[in-house]
Design an enzyme around this catalytic site. Sequence first.
Site, PDB file in Angstrom:
ATOM      1  N   GLU A 418       0.818  -1.211   0.000  1.00 45.46           N
ATOM      2  CA  GLU A 418       0.000   0.000   0.000  1.00 45.46           C
ATOM      3  C   GLU A 418       0.858   1.271   0.000  1.00 45.46           C
ATOM      4  OE1 GLU A 418      -4.110  -1.584   1.988  1.00 45.46           O
ATOM      5  OE2 GLU A 418      -2.455  -1.152   3.340  1.00 45.46           O
ATOM      6  N   GLU A 494      -4.328 -10.217   0.446  1.00 42.82           N
ATOM      7  CA  GLU A 494      -5.155 -10.060   1.650  1.00 42.82           C
ATOM      8  C   GLU A 494      -6.588 -10.369   1.265  1.00 42.82           C
ATOM      9  OE1 GLU A 494      -4.755  -6.233   3.563  1.00 42.82           O
ATOM     10  OE2 GLU A 494      -2.569  -6.223   3.326  1.00 42.82           O
TER      11      GLU A 494
END
Length: 972
Positions: A418, A494
């Site tokens: 991220e 994820e």
Amino acid sequence: MEVIYSPGEHEDPRPGREGLPPRAWVDRTDAQQLSLNGDWRFRLSPTAAVPGGDEFAKVDFDDGAKQWSDLPVPSHWVLHGHGNPAYVNIPYPFPVDPPFVPTENPTGDYRYAFDLPKDWSLGDGKTVLRFDGVDSWCKVWVNGTLLGTSSGSRVPVEFDASAALLAGSNVLAVRVHQWSAGSYLEDQDQWWMPGIFRDVTLLHRPEGSVVDHFVHVEYDHKTGGATLKVDAKPSGRVVIPELGIDAPTGELLHLAHVEPWTAETPRLYTGHLVTAGERVPLHVGFRTVAVEDGVIKVNGKRILFRGVNRHEFHPDTGRAVTRETMLQDVLLMKRHNMNAVRTSHYPPHPHFLDLCDEYGLWVIDENDYETHGFEQLDWAGNPSSTPLWKDALLDRVGRMVERDKNHPSIIIWSLGNEAGPGENIGHMASWIRQRDSSRLIHYEGDKTCKYVDMYSRMYVTHAEVDALGRREEDPLDDPELDKKRRAMPFILCEYIHAMGNGPGGQAEYQRLFEKYPRCQGGFVWEWIDHCFIKPTTDGRKYWAYGGDFGEEIHDGNFIVDGLLFPDRTPSPGLIEYKKVIEPVAITRADSRRVSIHNNRDFASLDDLAFTYRLERDGRGVAGGPLAVPSVAAGHTVTVPLPDVALSHSGERIWTITAVLAADTKWAKAGHEIAWGQFPAAETSPPVVATSSSAPVFDSATGVVTLGPAQFSTTTGQLTRLGRLPVTSLQLDIWRATTDNDRGQEYFEGICWADVWREANLDKVKHRVKRVGIQGNAFVVETRAAAGSWNRGLVTTYTWTAEGGGVRLTVKVVPDGDWGDMILPRLGVRVGLPASLSRASWYGYGPGEAYPDTRSGVKLGQYGLSIDDLQTPYVFPQENGSRIDVRWADFAGSEGGLRVEGVPHFAFTARRWTTEQLQAARHTTDLVPGDNVWLNIDHAVNGIGTASCGEGVLPEYKLRVSETEFSVLLRPT
């Protein structure tokens, strides 16, 4: 202007100064080592401009003053009374002004006095000082001599301390700033906790000792042969007796046959690298990683990741985890059928990787890099795309790769998490490919897959995974990149966010992974709830999360999102995950045979023993070993079930179990690996008894008696059943919201908790429309409706006497415009005496289950106390439902209650109301009251994973419709 103070060097975005070149981490060699872990002297200052400057680093500095105290190393100072931890997920906890940080910058000064052993030879070679982890920036002195500085909290740094060390007594001094330029690169979803949190070690490096080494292996799955080359500086010899190897370093060795390393069969060959000055242990695993035919293959076979994201965390010590804790994590992963771990979002302590090599786990090793807070700024100034940060990023990824390059368990390097797009992502990828072409490269933030070897996403819906499996995803604007990405393997780095009750939809994801070769599994977010123990004012303890430490900016309980509770107790989500990813699929082939399918990628099922159990109404009537022939990976056999005479009454169920046949490194013989359960014969519908008595109305008291039950004619309420007082039995459509109810469904934009609250479903009022006797039945008609709205549920309760109890039939008819409303639950709630203490039931258990979280529970007879029926989620929420129950007994000192389904129901039983559960923020807020509140549910809404991901799948949504259900209530 005369400058009295200027910004510090900790705000320099470049890498630290004077650190030695990174190298492979080695735990123990025959060279001397001296651990410097222990109690250090410590002083905390509120800013980086510490009065006295660097005076504290001098040998004769007095650290006995009152502002100095003892602090253990490794540790975080905020966990030892010096400030507090702070939790944020995305935002930076300080103004975004890179590379600068606030003047209010907690700064820790450390001093440690130690004696060199008498046999430590300062004149032979050199001595290196190693820090395995310091958060976030440090400056290091030995005996007043500055050795250097370091940035990069979770990768090691080594300094040459030779010239500064003295025979006998020495003083090590370290200054650590909580905030630094490096903090902009470390915005991971975790607690901000500064300090020297990993080991500090002094290493003797004799003349001719190993400066660095790199073990290169390849395995040929077609021939069983392999190659081995160990590059070393300086050169030496590679000695592996088991393989008959005693050869020079740098030489390519061809081996005719070896046993390969896989996560299922973690075969390591041990030996030594021998140079003139040192013997370094080698643990060699032979395997080859490649992308072929659009899928990731190891040793020529497609692998399926059954993985988890693991932060380093312990509720007492934070990220300063011990080797015992690391081993506990690996054992728990193996015992719950996991085969992979992503080291979110930084390289772990290197010993954890040793354990992955030894016990067998595929590893995605992730760079210590995340800049998620820049997303709020539309990525303006983000380090991924800013040349100023290139050197720092190359330094971080290089230190990770060099440290960890000799671990066979690592098959993928991850560039970070991220941190948005940018050319610096490409620079890191290029550097890795030049240094180590034997592994794949991952980075989820590279949406076009320009720099990586796989397409990685987070929290993708089941429908999109299905499209990705068919390689029919939405196209990219660039045709060449689209063609490249569409040919890549796909993983979910994820998914199924394990926050609170849930996650739902696990099994449906797994079936997609098994259906489509391209979809190679995923990594659950995440491993453990990150919480610390705090006491209430009266001394009761609870788990604290974001905001409980006075943080100005925080993200609440979003840190409570693990498969393990903070004390490492498995959650219901982990129990289900173990079942969903089990390596053996056991299903019914036909009425007399069972199908055994091997879901492993490499190993046969020869290490497992199978048993059968025949049950009638939840009780075993026969059982024993089940003979299963050898089943190779990916293959299926059909095995006849034992020739056991089946009873013609009751519900008959086969349970087939696969357990370890012998002890392994990670579990004892008998440890359950997989199980399957299916009917042995068709179940006859229960015989419906006829009503045995009519209601009797006593006009003097206003009470209606029906069998063992008494009712109020003014309210229509059941008031007593036998000797058991009863209160407030009425329709219930509300549940305390879960973290997933409160989440925004990523792709629908709906937060059902908000919808339900706006609809006032938690404030339903009941209006009695009619109470009367109709033949042998007592009938109550009501309208249940929420304030502010004109819609309601016309509810008819029909009571009849039956078999020593009463049958309750509830008919619910929607009234008004309910639109697309989803109900939290549909059933009845009733208050029972607090003297009830225990529940026994025949249904699914022993743990909780909901429509989309039921894979991990078995049909059987179970018993628990009322207190133990609760699942102690850190943030209290709906929990504890037992699903598809045939009957349940609730017993206590003053009588009890039996509930029988027609045919099934779900129940929860608690010592507090749903309203109290909804209001609670910590488990200590839940105080037992004067009743046990029993919910008898006809249906409940699914759970989903919308706390971060997809909501409830359509088939598990409880829609408003005309419904009728029945249960039988008997006093006991």
